[in-house]
Structures are given as C-alpha cells and as structure tokens.
Design a protein around this motif. Structure first.
Motif, short mmCIF file in Angstrom:
data_model
loop_
_atom_site.label_atom_id
_atom_site.label_comp_id
_atom_site.label_asym_id
_atom_site.label_seq_id
_atom_site.Cartn_x
_atom_site.Cartn_y
_atom_site.Cartn_z
N GLN A 198 5.42 1.25 18.93
CA GLN A 198 4.36 2.24 19.51
C GLN A 198 2.91 1.72 19.25
O GLN A 198 2.85 1.70 20.12
CB GLN A 198 4.66 3.60 19.06
CG GLN A 198 5.93 4.40 19.33
CD GLN A 198 5.86 5.44 18.44
OE1 GLN A 198 5.35 5.83 17.94
NE2 GLN A 198 6.93 6.25 19.43
N LYS A 206 14.29 3.27 10.92
CA LYS A 206 14.43 3.19 11.89
C LYS A 206 12.96 3.53 12.69
O LYS A 206 12.14 3.12 13.31
CB LYS A 206 15.83 4.02 12.66
CG LYS A 206 15.76 4.44 13.84
CD LYS A 206 16.16 5.36 14.12
CE LYS A 206 16.32 6.17 15.99
NZ LYS A 206 17.37 6.88 16.42
N LEU A 212 15.08 2.61 20.28
CA LEU A 212 14.01 2.39 19.23
C LEU A 212 12.45 2.83 20.44
O LEU A 212 11.44 3.39 19.73
CB LEU A 212 13.55 0.96 18.29
CG LEU A 212 14.49 0.97 17.84
CD1 LEU A 212 13.86 -0.89 17.21
CD2 LEU A 212 14.49 1.56 16.73
N ALA A 213 12.70 2.22 21.26
CA ALA A 213 11.29 2.67 22.37
C ALA A 213 11.98 1.99 23.85
O ALA A 213 12.67 1.01 23.93
CB ALA A 213 9.98 1.49 21.81
N ILE A 245 10.19 2.67 15.06
CA ILE A 245 9.68 2.88 15.94
C ILE A 245 8.44 2.44 15.66
O ILE A 245 8.02 2.45 16.84
CB ILE A 245 10.98 4.46 15.83
CG1 ILE A 245 11.86 4.16 16.53
CG2 ILE A 245 9.18 5.12 17.05
CD1 ILE A 245 12.03 5.57 16.13
#
Length: 155
Positions: free
Chosen positions: A147, A139, A21-22, A143
């Motif tokens: 962020q 997802k 995801l990050a 994300i």
C-alpha cells in the motif's frame, strides 16, 4: 473449502481469495501457497490474458512495474539476498509472475539455480503451505508495504 483455488483470479475479483495482498494496476498481488522461501508472491494479471505480449505496451509497463513493486515489498519485509522474477505460463496458461525471495541460508546447490529445482514436495507439503495462523503477520506486513509503495509510485 478451497474452491477459490479453482479460479484464483475470479475469486480475487469476488473478494474471496484469502491470499490477496493488493489490487494493483495490472492485477492482484497474492502471497504464494508454498512459503518454503518466506515471502514468495505472485502477480496475477487482470484482466486475464494469455501472455505479456497480449497486452498493449502501456499495460506491459504497468505489469512489470507492479511485479517490481511486489519485489520491493518482499525486500523490505523479508530482507532476502535478492529477488528472482519468473513469468512462465506453461502450467497455468494466463499471465502471472512469480516473485521469489532468495536467501543467504539456502544451500549452495539450490541458491545458484531456479527455485523450480527444489524438491517437488516443497510445493505441496503441509508445513510450507500458507495459512493465516503461520503467515498472517507476514501477509499484513506485505499488505502494508505494498500500500505504501503503490501510494508513493502510482500517479
């Protein structure tokens, strides 16, 4: 096809782990393989160490804050009753944290106890396994929220 699962952290670093995801300060946020509790995520510590205690205090702080930011993202996207955090390292002997949303709809005999007491097949049964087809929108939402949270909370 699932070779990335043999080294989840290495595959995240190489950019071929589809669950990422990050990239966070302390590692990689990934969506969990089983999604019987929709939004289940894991924070994979990076660089790889055995346990939280192997990190310097400042790095421990980063890991725990990142873990809580993932919980914030799950809360915003999935609206669970609460979020449970679990750092074990018994099966996979490297630092990682499980972030489990818990839901009002869970059976009473389940919600009061750790998720590990769910039937063993919940962890591997096909209908619960992450796939872009079933969980792609989830997802993307996670994300985007991560962020936003990192931009707001990272200095």
């Amino acid at each position: 096809m699932d070779d990335w699962k043999k080294d989840r952290i290495g595959s995240a670093v190489r950019g071929n782990n589809p669950t990422v995801l990050a990239k966070m300060k302390s590692g990689f946020a990934v969506i969990g393989d089983p999604q019987f509790l929709t939004g289940y995520c894991i924070l994979l510590g990076y660089p790889k160490v055995n346990s939280l205690n192997d990190l310097k205090v400042a790095n421990r702080e980063d890991f725990l804050i990142d873990m809580s930011l993932i919980g914030d993202a799950i809360t915003a996207v999935c609206n669970p009753l609460r979020v449970n955090y679990d750092i074990l390292g018994n099966t996979d002997a490297f630092l990682h944290a499980h972030i489990f949303p818990r839901y009002e709809w869970e059976d009473e005999e389940r919600i009061k106890y750790p998720v590990w007491l769910y039937p063993k097949e919940n962890w591997s049964i096909g209908k619960y396994q992450f796939s872009d087809e079933k969980h792609g929108e989830l997802k993307i939402q996670l994300i985007m929220k991560l962020q936003e949270l990192m931009k707001k909370n990272y200095k």
